[in-house]
Motif scaffolding. Structure first.
Motif, mmCIF file in Angstrom:
data_model
loop_
_atom_site.group_PDB
_atom_site.id
_atom_site.type_symbol
_atom_site.label_atom_id
_atom_site.label_comp_id
_atom_site.label_asym_id
_atom_site.label_seq_id
_atom_site.Cartn_x
_atom_site.Cartn_y
_atom_site.Cartn_z
ATOM 1 N N SER A 91 62.847 22.172 42.670
ATOM 2 C CA SER A 91 62.795 23.660 42.984
ATOM 3 C C SER A 91 61.413 24.145 42.531
ATOM 4 N N ALA A 92 60.785 23.625 41.819
ATOM 5 C CA ALA A 92 59.355 24.030 41.375
ATOM 6 C C ALA A 92 58.365 23.550 42.606
ATOM 7 N N LEU A 93 58.650 22.374 43.215
ATOM 8 C CA LEU A 93 57.802 21.920 44.333
ATOM 9 C C LEU A 93 58.159 22.857 45.515
ATOM 10 N N ALA A 94 59.303 23.104 45.830
ATOM 11 C CA ALA A 94 59.666 24.084 46.682
ATOM 12 C C ALA A 94 58.944 25.594 46.515
ATOM 13 N N ASP A 95 59.073 25.962 45.468
ATOM 14 C CA ASP A 95 58.353 27.228 45.202
ATOM 15 C C ASP A 95 56.831 27.074 45.465
ATOM 16 N N ALA A 96 56.237 26.113 44.840
ATOM 17 C CA ALA A 96 54.814 25.862 44.911
ATOM 18 C C ALA A 96 54.406 25.696 46.333
ATOM 19 N N SER A 97 55.155 25.284 47.159
ATOM 20 C CA SER A 97 54.721 24.509 48.510
ATOM 21 C C SER A 97 54.620 25.988 49.263
ATOM 22 N N VAL A 98 55.779 26.826 49.108
ATOM 23 C CA VAL A 98 55.832 28.005 49.921
ATOM 24 C C VAL A 98 54.822 28.589 49.564
ATOM 25 N N LYS A 99 54.372 28.759 48.248
ATOM 26 C CA LYS A 99 52.909 29.863 47.769
ATOM 27 C C LYS A 99 51.996 29.254 48.407
ATOM 28 N N ALA A 100 51.793 27.904 48.345
ATOM 29 C CA ALA A 100 50.653 27.540 48.935
ATOM 30 C C ALA A 100 50.489 27.812 50.448
ATOM 31 N N PHE A 101 51.589 27.577 51.236
ATOM 32 C CA PHE A 101 51.610 27.803 52.740
ATOM 33 C C PHE A 101 51.334 29.345 52.865
ATOM 34 N N GLN A 102 52.137 30.126 52.030
ATOM 35 C CA GLN A 102 51.527 31.434 52.475
ATOM 36 C C GLN A 102 50.301 31.850 52.293
ATOM 37 N N CYS A 103 49.584 31.167 51.590
ATOM 38 C CA CYS A 103 48.163 31.508 51.167
ATOM 39 C C CYS A 103 47.155 30.520 51.975
ATOM 40 N N SER A 104 47.872 30.301 52.878
ATOM 41 C CA SER A 104 47.303 29.287 54.035
ATOM 42 C C SER A 104 46.480 28.182 53.384
ATOM 43 N N GLN A 105 46.999 27.696 52.600
ATOM 44 C CA GLN A 105 46.382 26.564 51.778
ATOM 45 C C GLN A 105 46.512 25.154 52.520
ATOM 46 N N GLN A 106 45.839 24.198 52.593
ATOM 47 C CA GLN A 106 45.978 23.046 53.230
ATOM 48 C C GLN A 106 46.734 22.107 52.485
#
Length: 169
Positions: A91-106
């Motif tokens: 669940s922590a990975l999912a939240d972190a991935s979505v945040k990174a994705f929304q920040c346009s992080q690679q």
């Protein structure tokens, strides 16, 4: 956060903070200690307050991809733990991935794909918000389409600010 956890001396003997992880190194440390423990408990409540200050690493949008990297390390280490513990880490990975994705992080979707089933299971058990799980799956299954989705959402936010005087911060 290590400071909010009680450890037995046996659990942390020989545990070290990883030097190759810039942030969330305390999470990697805690997973290592949990593996060494005879038992541990997780309480999913916010039992403390946290204030963010400007300039803090936790507020830096550029650090989101590093958070994903650390969560991947934690999940790999956590394979020795119970399925429920793995679901919490997923669940922590999912939240972190979505945040990174929304920040346009690679971040590389092929690194996340192996965890799709685990995240779906965590969502079924209510450990991941359905919306976060859906965004995670969209990114894993359709990375180009999902990047377009994020860029269009960002453009709409800017246009809304221009036409209606509201800016999302």
């Amino acid at each position: 956060m290590v400071w909010k956890v009680l450890f037995s001396a046996h659990a942390i003997k020989g545990c070290r903070f990883p030097s190759d992880v810039k942030i969330v190194e305390d999470e990697v440390f805690c997973v290592n200690a949990a593996i060494r423990s005879r038992k541990f408990a997780y309480v999913p409540l916010a039992l403390y307050g946290h204030r963010s200050r400007g300039g803090s690493l936790t507020c830096d949008k550029n650090i989101a991809a590093e958070r994903v990297k650390a969560r991947l390390i934690s999940l790999e280490m956590g394979k020795a733990l119970s399925e429920y513990a793995q679901l919490i880490m997923a669940s922590a990975l999912a939240d972190a991935s979505v945040k990174a994705f929304q920040c346009s992080q690679q971040i590389l979707e092929n690194q996340l794909r192996p965890y799709k089933q685990l995240i779906l299971k965590a969502a079924e058990k209510g450990l991941v918000r359905k919306r976060s799980a859906s965004k995670f799956l969209l990114f894993c299954n359709f990375p180009t389409l999902s990047k377009l989705f994020v860029k269009s959402r960002n453009l709409l936010t800017v246009l809304r600010g221009i036409f209606f005087g509201k800016r999302k911060s």
